[in-house]
Design a protein around this motif. Structure first.
Motif, PDB file in Angstrom:
ATOM      1  N   LEU A  40     -39.914 105.711 -45.852  1.00  0.00           N
ATOM      2  CA  LEU A  40     -38.722 105.557 -46.853  1.00  0.00           C
ATOM      3  C   LEU A  40     -38.629 104.010 -46.916  1.00  0.00           C
ATOM      4  CD1 LEU A  40     -36.654 106.446 -49.081  1.00  0.00           C
ATOM      5  CD2 LEU A  40     -35.461 106.490 -47.424  1.00  0.00           C
ATOM      6  N   VAL A  41     -38.705 103.398 -47.985  1.00  0.00           N
ATOM      7  CA  VAL A  41     -38.189 101.713 -48.508  1.00  0.00           C
ATOM      8  C   VAL A  41     -37.147 101.899 -49.170  1.00  0.00           C
ATOM      9  CG1 VAL A  41     -39.006  99.847 -49.015  1.00  0.00           C
ATOM     10  CG2 VAL A  41     -40.752 101.313 -48.108  1.00  0.00           C
ATOM     11  N   VAL A  42     -35.930 101.221 -48.620  1.00  0.00           N
ATOM     12  CA  VAL A  42     -34.782 100.993 -49.231  1.00  0.00           C
ATOM     13  C   VAL A  42     -34.747  99.530 -49.798  1.00  0.00           C
ATOM     14  CG1 VAL A  42     -32.304 100.837 -49.097  1.00  0.00           C
ATOM     15  CG2 VAL A  42     -33.662 102.426 -47.832  1.00  0.00           C
ATOM     16  N   ALA A  43     -34.454  99.507 -51.174  1.00  0.00           N
ATOM     17  CA  ALA A  43     -34.336  98.076 -51.754  1.00  0.00           C
ATOM     18  C   ALA A  43     -32.973  97.736 -51.884  1.00  0.00           C
ATOM     19  CB  ALA A  43     -35.072  97.884 -53.074  1.00  0.00           C
ATOM     20  N   LEU A  44     -32.238  96.500 -51.620  1.00  0.00           N
ATOM     21  CA  LEU A  44     -31.081  96.511 -51.889  1.00  0.00           C
ATOM     22  C   LEU A  44     -30.803  95.286 -53.132  1.00  0.00           C
ATOM     23  CD1 LEU A  44     -29.927  95.228 -48.157  1.00  0.00           C
ATOM     24  CD2 LEU A  44     -29.818  97.632 -49.345  1.00  0.00           C
ATOM     25  N   GLY A  45     -29.842  95.859 -53.875  1.00  0.00           N
ATOM     26  CA  GLY A  45     -29.471  95.200 -55.114  1.00  0.00           C
ATOM     27  C   GLY A  45     -28.143  94.368 -54.726  1.00  0.00           C
ATOM     28  N   ARG A  46     -27.276  94.711 -53.770  1.00  0.00           N
ATOM     29  CA  ARG A  46     -26.352  93.754 -53.473  1.00  0.00           C
ATOM     30  C   ARG A  46     -26.290  93.443 -51.920  1.00  0.00           C
ATOM     31  NH1 ARG A  46     -21.283  97.313 -54.513  1.00  0.00           N
ATOM     32  NH2 ARG A  46     -20.204  95.692 -53.298  1.00  0.00           N
ATOM     33  N   GLY A  47     -25.818  92.266 -51.591  1.00  0.00           N
ATOM     34  CA  GLY A  47     -25.891  91.683 -50.171  1.00  0.00           C
ATOM     35  C   GLY A  47     -24.551  92.012 -49.559  1.00  0.00           C
ATOM     36  N   GLY A  48     -24.207  91.316 -48.302  1.00  0.00           N
ATOM     37  CA  GLY A  48     -23.025  91.508 -47.734  1.00  0.00           C
ATOM     38  C   GLY A  48     -23.249  91.293 -46.067  1.00  0.00           C
ATOM     39  N   ARG A  49     -22.199  91.466 -45.380  1.00  0.00           N
ATOM     40  CA  ARG A  49     -22.202  91.121 -43.772  1.00  0.00           C
ATOM     41  C   ARG A  49     -21.227  92.159 -43.679  1.00  0.00           C
ATOM     42  NH1 ARG A  49     -24.586  88.354 -40.092  1.00  0.00           N
ATOM     43  NH2 ARG A  49     -23.481  88.219 -38.171  1.00  0.00           N
ATOM     44  N   ASP A  50     -21.270  92.977 -42.368  1.00  0.00           N
ATOM     45  CA  ASP A  50     -20.379  93.945 -42.021  1.00  0.00           C
ATOM     46  C   ASP A  50     -20.222  94.876 -42.628  1.00  0.00           C
ATOM     47  OD1 ASP A  50     -20.448  92.535 -39.320  1.00  0.00           O
ATOM     48  OD2 ASP A  50     -19.035  91.323 -39.889  1.00  0.00           O
ATOM     49  N   SER A  92     -26.447  94.589 -41.223  1.00  0.00           N
ATOM     50  CA  SER A  92     -25.589  93.740 -41.863  1.00  0.00           C
ATOM     51  C   SER A  92     -24.572  93.141 -40.631  1.00  0.00           C
ATOM     52  CB  SER A  92     -24.774  94.360 -42.957  1.00  0.00           C
ATOM     53  OG  SER A  92     -23.745  95.415 -42.466  1.00  0.00           O
ATOM     54  N   ALA A  93     -24.596  93.771 -39.491  1.00  0.00           N
ATOM     55  CA  ALA A  93     -23.777  93.244 -38.446  1.00  0.00           C
ATOM     56  C   ALA A  93     -24.494  92.214 -37.717  1.00  0.00           C
ATOM     57  CB  ALA A  93     -23.501  94.200 -37.256  1.00  0.00           C
ATOM     58  N   ALA A  94     -25.967  92.062 -37.846  1.00  0.00           N
ATOM     59  CA  ALA A  94     -26.655  91.090 -37.408  1.00  0.00           C
ATOM     60  C   ALA A  94     -27.236  89.855 -38.349  1.00  0.00           C
ATOM     61  CB  ALA A  94     -27.957  91.883 -36.836  1.00  0.00           C
ATOM     62  N   TRP A  95     -27.546  90.303 -39.652  1.00  0.00           N
ATOM     63  CA  TRP A  95     -27.739  89.440 -40.488  1.00  0.00           C
ATOM     64  C   TRP A  95     -26.983  89.652 -41.835  1.00  0.00           C
ATOM     65  CZ3 TRP A  95     -31.609  92.334 -38.001  1.00  0.00           C
ATOM     66  CH2 TRP A  95     -32.655  91.717 -37.261  1.00  0.00           C
ATOM     67  N   THR A  96     -26.784  88.668 -42.525  1.00  0.00           N
ATOM     68  CA  THR A  96     -26.237  88.578 -43.949  1.00  0.00           C
ATOM     69  C   THR A  96     -27.263  89.274 -44.954  1.00  0.00           C
ATOM     70  OG1 THR A  96     -24.814  86.728 -43.390  1.00  0.00           O
ATOM     71  CG2 THR A  96     -25.183  87.326 -45.752  1.00  0.00           C
ATOM     72  N   LEU A  97     -27.136  90.272 -45.391  1.00  0.00           N
ATOM     73  CA  LEU A  97     -27.950  90.902 -46.402  1.00  0.00           C
ATOM     74  C   LEU A  97     -27.878  90.412 -47.671  1.00  0.00           C
ATOM     75  CD1 LEU A  97     -27.766  94.718 -45.062  1.00  0.00           C
ATOM     76  CD2 LEU A  97     -29.360  92.581 -44.255  1.00  0.00           C
ATOM     77  N   ALA A  98     -29.087  90.404 -48.509  1.00  0.00           N
ATOM     78  CA  ALA A  98     -28.908  89.928 -49.780  1.00  0.00           C
ATOM     79  C   ALA A  98     -29.513  90.741 -50.948  1.00  0.00           C
ATOM     80  CB  ALA A  98     -29.505  88.341 -49.614  1.00  0.00           C
ATOM     81  N   PRO A  99     -29.486  90.425 -52.249  1.00  0.00           N
ATOM     82  CA  PRO A  99     -30.401  91.415 -53.039  1.00  0.00           C
ATOM     83  C   PRO A  99     -31.879  91.001 -52.709  1.00  0.00           C
ATOM     84  CG  PRO A  99     -28.483  90.407 -53.943  1.00  0.00           C
ATOM     85  CD  PRO A  99     -28.510  89.839 -52.767  1.00  0.00           C
ATOM     86  N   GLY A 100     -32.594  91.704 -53.124  1.00  0.00           N
ATOM     87  CA  GLY A 100     -33.961  91.272 -52.747  1.00  0.00           C
ATOM     88  C   GLY A 100     -34.789  91.760 -51.502  1.00  0.00           C
TER      89      GLY A 100
END
Length: 230
Positions: free
Chosen positions: A84-94, A187-195
């Motif tokens: 399963l692949v999840v595509a993020l549309g919003r980012g963030g940390r923690d 998100s605890a290890a990287w700042t996630l982002a759209p895309g």
């Protein structure tokens, strides 16, 4: 000296639309199904760990198409791993698990193709796996289905067959770490982002493929992908 400009940003089609999803990063979760962990020599619910593929490792596969999957160099043991692949549309940390699904833009079916012999050698040498996981076309993927159209992904089954013979089958709810938990840990290890794309791990039954093999895999509600190894 002439300046060579970078290649265009890799993109993945969106199902039922002319829109394309631009890929920023590809995160992958290791050993996220108990039976696969056991077949790889591990057991128990260990803390999740992650590796990455380059964004241009994606190989988009259109519905109804049999895409060509080139057999990579430097390996004699190319393995399939349906995910399963999840595509993020919003980012963030923690990001808290309770908030994580609000960051999901959509879902897809993917394969984490692996040069298993190179991975085994890297493990023995205590070296990184990049050469085993991050090669060209190592991330085949279906068009992304927007989350609102994907149904109850958590209750879906996933499967993969080679030359018409089933090799992998399980359910998304068999994952050791759920999608919200994966997003929280990442998100605890990287700042996630759209895309960002997240390949969420594979069930038991991984195995080798050779030139001429036809792979077909799918997830309920997300469609199927079909590839011929060339």
């Amino acid at each position: 000296m002439n300046l060579a400009f970078p290649a265009a940003l890799p993109t993945v089609p969106v199902q039922g639309s002319d829109t394309r999803f631009p890929v920023r990063r590809i995160y992958c979760v290791g050993r996220n199904y108990a039976e696969h962990a056991q077949e790889m020599g591990h057991s128990g619910r260990e803390a999740p760990f992650f590796f990455m593929k380059p964004a241009d490792a994606v190989l988009p596969v259109a519905p109804g198409e049999t895409a060509a999957l080139p057999y990579p160099s430097q390996t004699q043991d190319l393995h399939h791993e349906v995910e399963l692949v999840v595509a993020l549309g919003r980012g963030g940390r923690d990001i808290a698990p309770a908030d994580a699904l609000a960051h999901v833009w959509g879902y897809a079916v993917g394969l984490d193709m692996t040069r298993r012999d190179l991975q085994a050698h890297a493990k023995k040498q205590g070296r990184p796996w990049c050469i085993a996981k991050g090669f060209d076309a190592s991330a085949p993927i279906t068009p992304i289905v927007p989350a609102a159209q994907a149904g109850d992904v958590q209750d879906a089954s996933l499967w993969l067959a080679v030359n018409g013979k089933e090799r992998q089958r399980s359910r998304i709810d068999a994952m050791l770490w759920s999608v919200p938990e994966i997003i929280a840990h990442l998100s605890a290890a990287w700042t996630l982002a759209p895309g960002d794309l997240i390949f969420t791990g594979t069930p038991a039954g991984v195995g080798a493929v050779v030139r001429g093999d036809v792979l077909e895999g799918g997830i309920d509600g997300l469609g199927t992908l079909r590839l011929a190894v060339s």
